[in-house]
Design a protein around this motif. Structure first.
Motif, PDB file in Angstrom:
ATOM      1  N   THR A  97       5.538  43.364  40.040  1.00 13.99           N
ATOM      2  CA  THR A  97       5.315  42.891  38.988  1.00 13.99           C
ATOM      3  C   THR A  97       6.175  42.242  38.486  1.00 13.99           C
ATOM      4  O   THR A  97       6.495  41.392  37.845  1.00 13.99           O
ATOM      5  CB  THR A  97       4.531  43.631  37.505  1.00 13.99           C
ATOM      6  OG1 THR A  97       5.071  44.931  37.622  1.00 13.99           O
ATOM      7  CG2 THR A  97       3.007  44.527  38.196  1.00 13.99           C
ATOM      8  N   CYS A  98       7.602  42.569  39.079  1.00 11.69           N
ATOM      9  CA  CYS A  98       8.346  41.425  38.902  1.00 11.69           C
ATOM     10  C   CYS A  98       8.472  40.306  39.403  1.00 11.69           C
ATOM     11  O   CYS A  98       8.330  40.950  40.944  1.00 11.69           O
ATOM     12  CB  CYS A  98       9.587  42.324  39.846  1.00 11.69           C
ATOM     13  SG  CYS A  98      10.163  43.748  38.971  1.00 11.69           S
ATOM     14  N   HIS A  99       8.641  39.304  38.692  1.00 11.32           N
ATOM     15  CA  HIS A  99       8.558  38.013  39.423  1.00 11.32           C
ATOM     16  C   HIS A  99      10.003  37.381  38.677  1.00 11.32           C
ATOM     17  O   HIS A  99       9.899  36.364  39.865  1.00 11.32           O
ATOM     18  CB  HIS A  99       7.544  37.126  38.700  1.00 11.32           C
ATOM     19  CG  HIS A  99       6.066  38.363  38.472  1.00 11.32           C
ATOM     20  ND1 HIS A  99       5.854  38.137  39.636  1.00 11.32           N
ATOM     21  CD2 HIS A  99       5.251  38.825  38.224  1.00 11.32           C
ATOM     22  CE1 HIS A  99       4.819  38.593  39.897  1.00 11.32           C
ATOM     23  NE2 HIS A  99       4.047  39.085  39.116  1.00 11.32           N
ATOM     24  N   THR A 100      10.673  37.667  37.996  1.00  8.79           N
ATOM     25  CA  THR A 100      12.210  36.932  37.776  1.00  8.79           C
ATOM     26  C   THR A 100      12.840  38.057  38.799  1.00  8.79           C
ATOM     27  O   THR A 100      13.180  38.811  38.889  1.00  8.79           O
ATOM     28  CB  THR A 100      11.998  36.990  36.759  1.00  8.79           C
ATOM     29  OG1 THR A 100      12.623  38.400  35.629  1.00  8.79           O
ATOM     30  CG2 THR A 100      11.408  36.337  35.683  1.00  8.79           C
ATOM     31  N   VAL A 101      14.122  36.876  38.456  1.00 11.51           N
ATOM     32  CA  VAL A 101      15.450  37.547  39.062  1.00 11.51           C
ATOM     33  C   VAL A 101      16.169  38.881  38.029  1.00 11.51           C
ATOM     34  O   VAL A 101      17.034  39.742  37.937  1.00 11.51           O
ATOM     35  CB  VAL A 101      16.386  35.956  39.524  1.00 11.51           C
ATOM     36  CG1 VAL A 101      18.189  36.891  39.596  1.00 11.51           C
ATOM     37  CG2 VAL A 101      16.078  35.296  40.387  1.00 11.51           C
ATOM     38  N   GLU A 102      15.513  37.938  37.133  1.00  9.65           N
ATOM     39  CA  GLU A 102      16.609  39.168  36.362  1.00  9.65           C
ATOM     40  C   GLU A 102      15.587  40.569  36.475  1.00  9.65           C
ATOM     41  O   GLU A 102      16.135  41.594  36.464  1.00  9.65           O
ATOM     42  CB  GLU A 102      16.623  38.613  34.897  1.00  9.65           C
ATOM     43  CG  GLU A 102      17.490  37.080  34.367  1.00  9.65           C
ATOM     44  CD  GLU A 102      16.626  36.554  35.175  1.00  9.65           C
ATOM     45  OE1 GLU A 102      15.433  36.179  34.979  1.00  9.65           O
ATOM     46  OE2 GLU A 102      17.105  35.032  34.620  1.00  9.65           O
ATOM     47  N   ALA A 103      14.517  40.708  36.266  1.00  8.61           N
ATOM     48  CA  ALA A 103      13.671  41.485  36.258  1.00  8.61           C
ATOM     49  C   ALA A 103      13.671  42.719  37.429  1.00  8.61           C
ATOM     50  O   ALA A 103      14.054  43.804  37.497  1.00  8.61           O
ATOM     51  CB  ALA A 103      12.643  41.512  36.380  1.00  8.61           C
TER      52      ALA A 103
END
Length: 145
Positions: A97-103
Motif C-alpha cells: 500500500t506504500c505509494h510514495t517515496v517517503e512512505a
C-alpha cells in the motif's frame, strides 16, 4: 517496541525452569509464582501455552511440576516470544500500500529495525539470561569494605 507483561512473565518463568534444568528438578506453579512474583492464575495460562508450544513439559504426581522440554542453551528468547505472542519470525515484507517515496523509506527503516530486533532475540538463550541474572545477583550480594 515494548515487552508485554505476558511475555516478561513467560520469560521469567522459563529462566526459573532453566535454573533447575541440570538438576532435573521440577517446579510447581506456586514455586515459580513465588520466585518470580507472578500471579498464580496468570502463570497457569502462560505455562499451558508454553507446554502446548513444546517449550516445557509437565510431570504428573506429587514430585511433579514443570521442566524445560530441552536444554536452556537451545531455547532462545525469540522462541518464547513466538510461543506466547505468536510473533512471526519471518522478516516483514514491504507493504504494497506504500505509494510514495517517503512512505517506502519509512517502511524500509521499519523492516531493518525488525530484522535487528529478531537477530538480538534469536541470539540470546535462556542459559545466557540465567547466567546474566546470576552475575547480577553476585554483584548485588558483594559488599565493599
Amino acid at each position: 517496541m515494548k515487552l508485554s507483561n505476558k511475555s516478561e512473565y513467560a520469560i521469567l518463568a522459563m529462566v526459573a525452569l532453566a535454573k533447575r534444568y541440570h538438576s532435573n528438578e521440577c517446579l510447581h506453579i506456586r514455586e515459580i509464582a513465588a520466585l518470580q512474583k507472578i500471579p498464580n492464575r496468570y502463570l497457569e495460562q502462560l505455562l499451558a501455552t508454553l507446554r502446548s508450544g513444546g517449550l516445557i513439559k509437565s510431570i504428573r504426581g506429587s514430585k511433579g511440576g514443570y521442566v524445560l522440554a530441552r536444554d536452556p542453551k537451545k531455547i532462545t528468547v525469540l522462541d518464547v516470544l513466538k510461543c506466547i505472542e505468536g510473533v512471526d519470525a519471518a522478516v516483514p515484507t514491504m507493504d504494497s500500500t506504500c505509494h510514495t517515496v517517503e512512505a517506502e523509506a519509512i517502511q524500509e527503516v521499519w523492516i531493518e529495525a525488525n530484522q535487528a530486533a529478531y537477530q538480538v532475540l534469536q541470539k540470546y538463550s535462556l542459559q545466557e539470561l540465567r547466567d546474566r541474572q546470576a552475575s547480577r545477583q553476585q554483584i548485588e550480594n558483594m559488599y565493599y569494605i
